[in-house]
Design an enzyme around this catalytic site. Structure first.
Site, PDB file in Angstrom:
ATOM      1  N   TYR A 135       0.877  -1.167   0.000  1.00  0.00           N
ATOM      2  CA  TYR A 135       0.000   0.000   0.000  1.00  0.00           C
ATOM      3  C   TYR A 135       0.922   1.227   0.000  1.00  0.00           C
ATOM      4  O   TYR A 135       1.661   1.442   0.981  1.00  0.00           O
ATOM      5  CB  TYR A 135      -0.870   0.047   1.252  1.00  0.00           C
ATOM      6  CG  TYR A 135      -1.912  -1.038   1.358  1.00  0.00           C
ATOM      7  CD1 TYR A 135      -3.132  -0.925   0.700  1.00  0.00           C
ATOM      8  CD2 TYR A 135      -1.689  -2.174   2.153  1.00  0.00           C
ATOM      9  CE1 TYR A 135      -4.101  -1.913   0.824  1.00  0.00           C
ATOM     10  CE2 TYR A 135      -2.646  -3.164   2.271  1.00  0.00           C
ATOM     11  CZ  TYR A 135      -3.853  -3.028   1.603  1.00  0.00           C
ATOM     12  OH  TYR A 135      -4.808  -4.014   1.723  1.00  0.00           O
ATOM     13  N   ASP A 163      -7.044  -0.346  -4.901  1.00  0.00           N
ATOM     14  CA  ASP A 163      -8.495  -0.227  -4.734  1.00  0.00           C
ATOM     15  C   ASP A 163      -8.891   0.190  -3.323  1.00  0.00           C
ATOM     16  O   ASP A 163     -10.023  -0.034  -2.894  1.00  0.00           O
ATOM     17  CB  ASP A 163      -9.182  -1.551  -5.094  1.00  0.00           C
ATOM     18  CG  ASP A 163      -8.720  -2.720  -4.220  1.00  0.00           C
ATOM     19  OD1 ASP A 163      -7.950  -2.487  -3.257  1.00  0.00           O
ATOM     20  OD2 ASP A 163      -9.128  -3.861  -4.509  1.00  0.00           O
ATOM     21  N   HIS A 248     -10.659  -7.036  -4.381  1.00  0.00           N
ATOM     22  CA  HIS A 248     -10.217  -7.180  -2.986  1.00  0.00           C
ATOM     23  C   HIS A 248     -11.007  -8.278  -2.274  1.00  0.00           C
ATOM     24  O   HIS A 248     -11.272  -8.195  -1.071  1.00  0.00           O
ATOM     25  CB  HIS A 248     -10.366  -5.855  -2.234  1.00  0.00           C
ATOM     26  CG  HIS A 248      -9.283  -5.607  -1.214  1.00  0.00           C
ATOM     27  ND1 HIS A 248      -8.311  -4.647  -1.375  1.00  0.00           N
ATOM     28  CD2 HIS A 248      -9.015  -6.190  -0.023  1.00  0.00           C
ATOM     29  CE1 HIS A 248      -7.513  -4.642  -0.324  1.00  0.00           C
ATOM     30  NE2 HIS A 248      -7.924  -5.570   0.509  1.00  0.00           N
TER      31      HIS A 248
END
Length: 350
Positions: A135, A163, A248
């Site tokens: 991330y 996302d 996800h």
């Protein structure tokens, strides 16, 4: 064969039943749940069931060859381990080390999660081929330090989850009041100077950050969480090396479409310029075949790996991968394909 007093497993879904029996119910809900009404969570599996396979006949070849490579990384079959967090909730003593050992023994790529419960260095010590999921943090200095650690640990690619500008609403977690890890378990890669940083999910992360990342590493960069063809085209133009079609696992924006339904659209937008992977809902060898026929180079397996881990540690994960491998080989044979690359999109209808 993994057995309990009540059951034994014959397919990947059976592992969930074993894991449910063994896990703390709150931890089971964390792994099993999706966002809000869990519409997308259910859709990922249902979409695979809706599609049909059309076999070719009398092809005149031997058993299919499953081995290949993805972005220069050899793999024994077109299945990777998707990045999933907090493995010590499923297997407290070893966590991700057990998962990595099973991946090494199976000869498949493991995408190590940034939010793992042991460090990337400890995961790498198990051997095998690793990619590192990232991330991008607003603190680019800290982000770069994670990249350098992944490089030093021998990771072969970076998988940027794109996302998650905010955290999806998990109502099972709310009902269980599960918002923090139990004592002694933490995000090991986020630890420094005696403190554990909180991961920051920021809507400010943009294409300029992807460009920045391309400038600070020579590792291949993949974007995970691509569902719109315009984003896929822009990613290719931005110089990324691969895409993962993903929602996800239904854990972020609920009511997004199933990934297998978006795969053909993304494949058309990309036009073969970069490899595509897919995660979400893969439970059978026939699911893998459908994804490969529709344009994926490989699939990534998420929750079934966790169910295997909770059922029996590295041995449970190994059995999950062995079962899936057997199903994949059987499905390819019945489809008349001597390798994943021999499949064609007209072999999937529905």
């Amino acid at each position: 064969m993994i057995r309990t007093t009540h059951m034994e497993v014959f397919n990947l879904r059976d592992f969930e039943d074993v894991a449910r029996e063994k896990l703390d119910p709150v931890f089971y809900d964390y792994f099993a749940s999706g966002a809000q009404d869990e519409v997308t969570l259910a859709a990922n599996e249902a979409a695979f069931r809706r599609l049909a396979l059309v076999p070719r006949i009398l092809r005149g070849h031997g058993p299919p060859r499953l081995a290949g490579s993805v972005l220069g990384c050899e793999t024994s079959m077109p299945v990777l381990l998707a990045p999933t967090a907090f493995h010590r909730l499923a297997w407290p003593d070893e966590g991700e080390a057990a998962t990595a050992r099973a991946a090494r023994e199976a000869g498949v790529i493991m995408i190590a999660a940034m939010l793992s419960t042991i460090t990337i260095e400890e995961i790498a010590a198990a051997g095998g081929t690793l990619w590192f999921q990232l991330y991008i943090q607003p603190d680019l200095g800290f982000t770069e330090s994670l990249v350098r650690r992944a490089e030093a640990a021998g990771c072969r690619a970076l998988v940027v989850t794109v996302d998650s500008p905010a955290l999806g609403r998990n109502e099972r977690g709310d009902r269980n009041d599960f918002h923090d890890l139990p004592p002694g378990i933490f995000c090991a890669n986020m630890r420094g100077d005696g403190n554990v940083r909180q991961v920051t999910l920021s809507p400010e992360i943009s294409w300029k950050h992807v460009e920045w990342l391309r400038g600070v590493t020579r590792l291949p960069v993949l974007l995970k969480g691509v569902l719109h063809p315009a984003d896929a085209a822009q990613a290719v133009a931005c110089g990324v090396d691969g895409l993962i079609v993903s929602n996800h696992g239904g854990r972020q924006l609920d009511t997004t479409p199933a990934t297998i339904d978006r795969l053909p659209v993304i494949a058309h937008a990309v036009g073969g310029r970069v490899p595509l992977l897919l995660d979400g809902g893969v439970r059978r060898g026939t699911d893998v075949v459908k994804a490969l026929a529709l344009g994926a180079s490989a699939v990534a397996l998420g929750r079934p790996v966790l169910w295997g881990l909770a059922s029996g540690g590295a041995g449970g994960v190994a059995q999950v991968l062995s079962l899936l491998r057997g199903e994949l080989e059987n499905a390819l044979t019945l489809c008349g394909a001597d390798s994943p690359g021999a499949l064609t999109k007209d072999q999937v209808v529905g």
